[in-house]
Scaffold this motif. Structure first.
Motif, PDB file in Angstrom:
ATOM      1  N   GLU A 187       5.522  12.573 -72.784  1.00  0.00           N
ATOM      2  CA  GLU A 187       6.920  12.985 -72.970  1.00  0.00           C
ATOM      3  C   GLU A 187       7.516  12.348 -74.227  1.00  0.00           C
ATOM      4  O   GLU A 187       7.128  11.224 -74.581  1.00  0.00           O
ATOM      5  CB  GLU A 187       7.757  12.505 -71.782  1.00  0.00           C
ATOM      6  N   ILE A 188       8.428  13.047 -74.853  1.00  0.00           N
ATOM      7  CA  ILE A 188       9.165  12.421 -75.956  1.00  0.00           C
ATOM      8  C   ILE A 188      10.169  11.427 -75.347  1.00  0.00           C
ATOM      9  O   ILE A 188      10.353  11.395 -74.127  1.00  0.00           O
ATOM     10  CB  ILE A 188       9.876  13.467 -76.866  1.00  0.00           C
ATOM     11  N   SER A 189      10.840  10.664 -76.171  1.00  0.00           N
ATOM     12  CA  SER A 189      11.673   9.584 -75.620  1.00  0.00           C
ATOM     13  C   SER A 189      12.852  10.116 -74.810  1.00  0.00           C
ATOM     14  O   SER A 189      13.359  11.213 -75.080  1.00  0.00           O
ATOM     15  CB  SER A 189      12.193   8.682 -76.750  1.00  0.00           C
ATOM     16  N   ALA A 190      13.295   9.315 -73.861  1.00  0.00           N
ATOM     17  CA  ALA A 190      14.442   9.696 -73.023  1.00  0.00           C
ATOM     18  C   ALA A 190      15.692   9.851 -73.891  1.00  0.00           C
ATOM     19  O   ALA A 190      16.501  10.758 -73.674  1.00  0.00           O
ATOM     20  CB  ALA A 190      14.659   8.627 -71.955  1.00  0.00           C
ATOM     21  N   ILE A 191      15.819   8.967 -74.896  1.00  0.00           N
ATOM     22  CA  ILE A 191      16.986   9.060 -75.784  1.00  0.00           C
ATOM     23  C   ILE A 191      16.966  10.396 -76.523  1.00  0.00           C
ATOM     24  O   ILE A 191      17.949  11.140 -76.534  1.00  0.00           O
ATOM     25  CB  ILE A 191      17.019   7.878 -76.785  1.00  0.00           C
ATOM     26  N   TYR A 196      29.959  10.848 -82.786  1.00  0.00           N
ATOM     27  CA  TYR A 196      29.987   9.472 -82.260  1.00  0.00           C
ATOM     28  C   TYR A 196      29.263   9.313 -80.934  1.00  0.00           C
ATOM     29  O   TYR A 196      28.497   8.385 -80.737  1.00  0.00           O
ATOM     30  CB  TYR A 196      31.420   8.974 -82.049  1.00  0.00           C
ATOM     31  N   ILE A 197      29.556  10.237 -80.021  1.00  0.00           N
ATOM     32  CA  ILE A 197      29.056  10.039 -78.658  1.00  0.00           C
ATOM     33  C   ILE A 197      27.530  10.049 -78.637  1.00  0.00           C
ATOM     34  O   ILE A 197      26.892   9.232 -77.974  1.00  0.00           O
ATOM     35  CB  ILE A 197      29.708  11.062 -77.702  1.00  0.00           C
ATOM     36  N   GLU A 198      26.948  10.936 -79.436  1.00  0.00           N
ATOM     37  CA  GLU A 198      25.480  10.991 -79.509  1.00  0.00           C
ATOM     38  C   GLU A 198      24.947   9.784 -80.282  1.00  0.00           C
ATOM     39  O   GLU A 198      23.907   9.232 -79.935  1.00  0.00           O
ATOM     40  CB  GLU A 198      25.015  12.290 -80.170  1.00  0.00           C
ATOM     41  N   ALA A 199      25.677   9.390 -81.335  1.00  0.00           N
ATOM     42  CA  ALA A 199      25.233   8.237 -82.131  1.00  0.00           C
ATOM     43  C   ALA A 199      25.194   6.978 -81.266  1.00  0.00           C
ATOM     44  O   ALA A 199      24.252   6.188 -81.336  1.00  0.00           O
ATOM     45  CB  ALA A 199      26.165   8.033 -83.319  1.00  0.00           C
ATOM     46  N   ILE A 200      26.205   6.817 -80.418  1.00  0.00           N
ATOM     47  CA  ILE A 200      26.244   5.633 -79.540  1.00  0.00           C
ATOM     48  C   ILE A 200      25.012   5.656 -78.632  1.00  0.00           C
ATOM     49  O   ILE A 200      24.290   4.661 -78.499  1.00  0.00           O
ATOM     50  CB  ILE A 200      27.542   5.627 -78.691  1.00  0.00           C
ATOM     51  N   ARG A 201      24.754   6.832 -78.050  1.00  0.00           N
ATOM     52  CA  ARG A 201      23.604   6.929 -77.131  1.00  0.00           C
ATOM     53  C   ARG A 201      22.292   6.696 -77.870  1.00  0.00           C
ATOM     54  O   ARG A 201      21.390   6.034 -77.364  1.00  0.00           O
ATOM     55  CB  ARG A 201      23.583   8.312 -76.469  1.00  0.00           C
ATOM     56  N   MET A 202      22.188   7.262 -79.069  1.00  0.00           N
ATOM     57  CA  MET A 202      20.945   7.119 -79.835  1.00  0.00           C
ATOM     58  C   MET A 202      20.686   5.663 -80.211  1.00  0.00           C
ATOM     59  O   MET A 202      19.546   5.286 -80.487  1.00  0.00           O
ATOM     60  CB  MET A 202      20.999   7.997 -81.095  1.00  0.00           C
ATOM     61  N   CYS A 203      21.732   4.872 -80.248  1.00  0.00           N
ATOM     62  CA  CYS A 203      21.566   3.452 -80.589  1.00  0.00           C
ATOM     63  C   CYS A 203      21.511   2.581 -79.335  1.00  0.00           C
ATOM     64  O   CYS A 203      21.648   1.360 -79.412  1.00  0.00           O
ATOM     65  CB  CYS A 203      22.700   3.009 -81.510  1.00  0.00           C
ATOM     66  N   GLY A 204      21.327   3.222 -78.175  1.00  0.00           N
ATOM     67  CA  GLY A 204      21.152   2.465 -76.923  1.00  0.00           C
ATOM     68  C   GLY A 204      22.455   2.029 -76.280  1.00  0.00           C
ATOM     69  O   GLY A 204      22.452   1.290 -75.296  1.00  0.00           O
TER      70      GLY A 204
END
Ligand SMILES: Cc1ncc(COP(=O)(O)O)c(C=O)c1O
Length: 397
Positions: free
Chosen positions: A3-7, A128-136
């Motif tokens: 699988e690719i990453s969960a993020i 922003y919301i995706e950027a925050i998630r992508m950075c954990g």
């Protein structure tokens, strides 16, 4: 296959780009769509800046540069920040990268540990919301209302902060609402930020496009706030340079050093030629900025007065940037060609289908009930688009 990453699996595509793509597709089929989706100036990059880019190519500026940008550009950015916003930085506190969008990832990567919370006032810019998630990180969305001019109050910020909060992202001026926080409001929020010992990522990408009211950067409040503010800005909106991809961060030494290290292992450096064009933007003739500012301001006034004369829709008067955030709740429950409108997604879909006007639903910005219109398009297009909106509204039953 593994699988690719969960993020990566959890990332949502950009809704603003999706609308632009759909309207471009319709246009390519010969359909006369008027687009209000794109968040970029309709002006071309000013001549002096283009010439600086050409000169850089002819001068063989085709090699790697320092990973956080050539020192001449970082020095010019320091002068710009001091001239425009009264904040003083040294070149080593500036990190230049490929657009403010990338700078926001970089800032979040630099300060977040997995699970750290980031307070995000809504309506927020889609990325922003995706950027925050992508950075954990974990976004903690705080909903504001139209009655508050879509601004978070110090009390709201205070109660959103927990032990896990690392920072708040402020967009001042705001995309999508176009509002600015007054200097007093900035200071009052700054007090909470200082007291709670968190960082603020202050996205100032529209700060040179303020038409009314006084502007204050979070970094300009006092020394403590300057230490905890990561200023984000770039040439895209102010100088009509979206495709050149130059944005920057100004931050304290610890953060700017860490950012520079990140950059050295990720992008290497921002495009060398584009950096010379940006150098001219910040240090050369500024008259084109004024010309664009005036055109945007004229469109803003026209847009607001037309919208507020219409039935079922309305908007607050924006202070800055180039967006109108239209309240469309008055259209809910109404039918157009037999199709019922019960959300801003429906409104945008049907306006595109029957009115041939492309806009972005508020859901993309965490604000159902609203639709964003970019007035970074010609006055002719604005008139045509608003005529079509009026006709679309007249079909509502
Ligand atoms: C609030 C905000 N921040 C950052 C950006 C990104 O700017 P850049 O072109 O420098 O990546 C945008 C672009 O739409 C924006 O609206």
């Amino acid at each position: 296959m593994k699988e690719i990453s969960a993020i990566a699996k959890g990332i949502a595509p950009s809704a603003t780009l999706a609308i632009s793509a759909l309207s471009a597709e319709m246009k390519a089929k010969g359909i006369d769509v008027v687009g209000f989706g794109a968040g970029e100036p309709d002006f071309e990059t000013p001549e002096n800046i283009k010439n600086a880019g050409i000169r850089a190519i002819m001068d063989n500026q085709s090699h790697y540069t320092s990973s956080s940008g050539i020192v001449e550009l970082r020095a010019a950015i320091c002068k710009y920040l001091s001239r425009e916003f009264g904040i003083s930085y040294e070149p080593r506190q500036i990190c230049v990268s490929s657009g403010a969008k990338h700078i926001i990832y970089l800032a979040l990567q630099t300060i977040l540990n997995p699970g750290d919370e980031v307070v995000l006032p809504a309506p927020y810019w889609v990325t922003y919301i995706e950027a925050i998630r992508m950075c954990g990180g974990v976004p903690v969305v705080v909903q504001t209302t139209e009655e508050q001019r879509f601004k978070i109050s110090p009390e709201m910020l205070n109660s959103a902060i927990t032990d896990k909060t690392k920072c708040v992202i402020m967009t001042n001026p705001s995309n999508p609402t176009g509002v600015i926080y007054s200097p007093d409001e900035v200071r009052a929020l700054g007090e909470v930020i200082s007291k709670k010992d968190i960082y603020v990522i202050d996205d100032e990408i529209y700060a040179s496009l303020v038409y009314r009211g006084e502007y204050l950067s979070f970094a300009a409040i006092n020394d403590d706030m300057k230490e905890r503010t990561i200023v984000v800005n770039g040439v895209s909106k102010t100088y009509a340079m979206t495709g050149w991809r130059i944005g920057f961060a100004a931050a304290n030494r610890e953060i700017s050093t860490a950012m520079a290290t990140y950059l050295s292992h990720s992008t290497g450096n921002p495009c060398n030629v584009a950096q010379y064009a940006a150098l001219e933007a910040y240090s050369g003739d500024q008259s084109s900025v004024k010309v664009m500012w005036e055109a945007f301001n004229e469109r803003r006034k026209y847009f607001v007065s037309r919208v507020n004369e219409m039935k079922y829709v309305s908007c607050i008067e924006p202070d800055a940037a180039f967006y109108i955030f239209m309240n469309v709740k008055g259209m809910y429950g109404k039918k157009v060609h037999g199709e019922v409108i019960s959300s801003s997604d429906d409104f945008c879909r049907l306006l595109l289908k029957y009115g041939l006007v492309a806009t972005v639903p508020g859901t993309a910005f965490g604000a159902e009930g609203y639709v964003r219109w970019s007035y970074a398009t010609s006055m002719d297009n604005i008139k045509k688009g608003l005529d079509r909106l009026e006709e679309f509204i007249s079909l509502a039953q």
